[in-house]
Design a protein around this motif. Structure first.
Motif, PDB file in Angstrom:
ATOM      1  N   TYR A   1      -2.344  -3.609  -5.840  1.00  0.00           N
ATOM      2  CA  TYR A   1      -2.724  -4.020  -4.698  1.00  0.00           C
ATOM      3  C   TYR A   1      -2.822  -3.088  -3.305  1.00  0.00           C
ATOM      4  N   PHE A   2      -3.532  -3.194  -2.128  1.00  0.00           N
ATOM      5  CA  PHE A   2      -3.268  -2.337  -1.607  1.00  0.00           C
ATOM      6  C   PHE A   2      -3.456  -3.484  -0.198  1.00  0.00           C
ATOM      7  N   ARG A   3      -2.849  -1.852   1.034  1.00  0.00           N
ATOM      8  CA  ARG A   3      -2.937  -2.650   2.509  1.00  0.00           C
ATOM      9  C   ARG A   3      -2.891  -0.960   3.034  1.00  0.00           C
ATOM     10  N   GLY A   4      -2.986  -1.041   4.554  1.00  0.00           N
ATOM     11  CA  GLY A   4      -2.917  -0.174   5.408  1.00  0.00           C
ATOM     12  C   GLY A   4      -1.379  -0.797   5.421  1.00  0.00           C
ATOM     13  N   GLY A   5      -1.427   0.495   7.241  1.00  0.00           N
ATOM     14  CA  GLY A   5      -0.285   0.412   7.821  1.00  0.00           C
ATOM     15  C   GLY A   5       0.403  -0.794   8.179  1.00  0.00           C
ATOM     16  N   SER A   6      -0.150  -1.438   8.212  1.00  0.00           N
ATOM     17  CA  SER A   6       0.331  -3.135   8.490  1.00  0.00           C
ATOM     18  C   SER A   6      -0.995  -4.495   8.019  1.00  0.00           C
TER      19      SER A   6
END
Length: 161
Positions: free
Chosen positions: A134-139
């Motif tokens: 799973y990956f995401r930026g800061g928001s």
């Protein structure tokens, strides 16, 4: 003339963290905690990673930079190498990655770099079971890959050696 072929990957997209199961939300909280203590004085780009092991342990890692740039290490490899050193026979079930530039919002999902994909692939091949990533930026939105191989098709593995 050679024949062409197509390689496709499949990802799931979640618009909000709350759409994910509690276990994954908790893993993201650990990744954010790790990200907050990253040592990134040169790039000001902070990355945190958290692994969930089959024994229930959560392993955190963050990027560690160095003035001699190639000497630093990414968050994903910091976490997976720690797991490999301390829990060599325990499967890695999933990984959450959170990345954020210090000076601006990063609202798009930020995947692991190529070197990290290769390092993660080694563990996926070793355990003969996929590792969900799973990956995401800061928001913003979160992307999920059911395996590392999905993120790195045409894996280079020991079978070529």
């Amino acid at each position: 003339m050679g024949k062409s072929f197509k390689i496709e990957l499949s990802l799931e997209r979640f618009e909000q963290l709350e759409e994910l199961p509690d276990q994954v939300q908790n893993l993201f909280k650990a990744a954010v905690e790790a990200r907050e203590s990253a040592y990134a004085p040169y790039s000001n780009f902070h990355v945190g990673a958290a692994l969930l092991l089959a024994n229930g342990e959560i392993i955190k890692g963050n990027n560690q930079e160095n003035a001699a740039y190639p000497s630093g290490l990414c968050a994903e490899r910091t976490a997976v190498y720690y797991a490999g050193a301390n829990y060599p026979d325990v499967e890695i079930l999933m990984m959450a990655i959170s990345a954020k530039a210090k000076s601006k919002d990063t609202p798009v999902p930020i995947p692991p770099c190529g070197a990290c994909r290769q390092a993660l692939a080694e563990y996926e091949v070793k355990q003969e079971k996929p590792i969900a990533v799973y990956f995401r930026g800061g928001s913003g939105a979160i992307l999920k890959s059911d395996s590392v191989e999905n993120l790195l098709p045409l894996l280079f593995t020991q079978k070529f050696l």
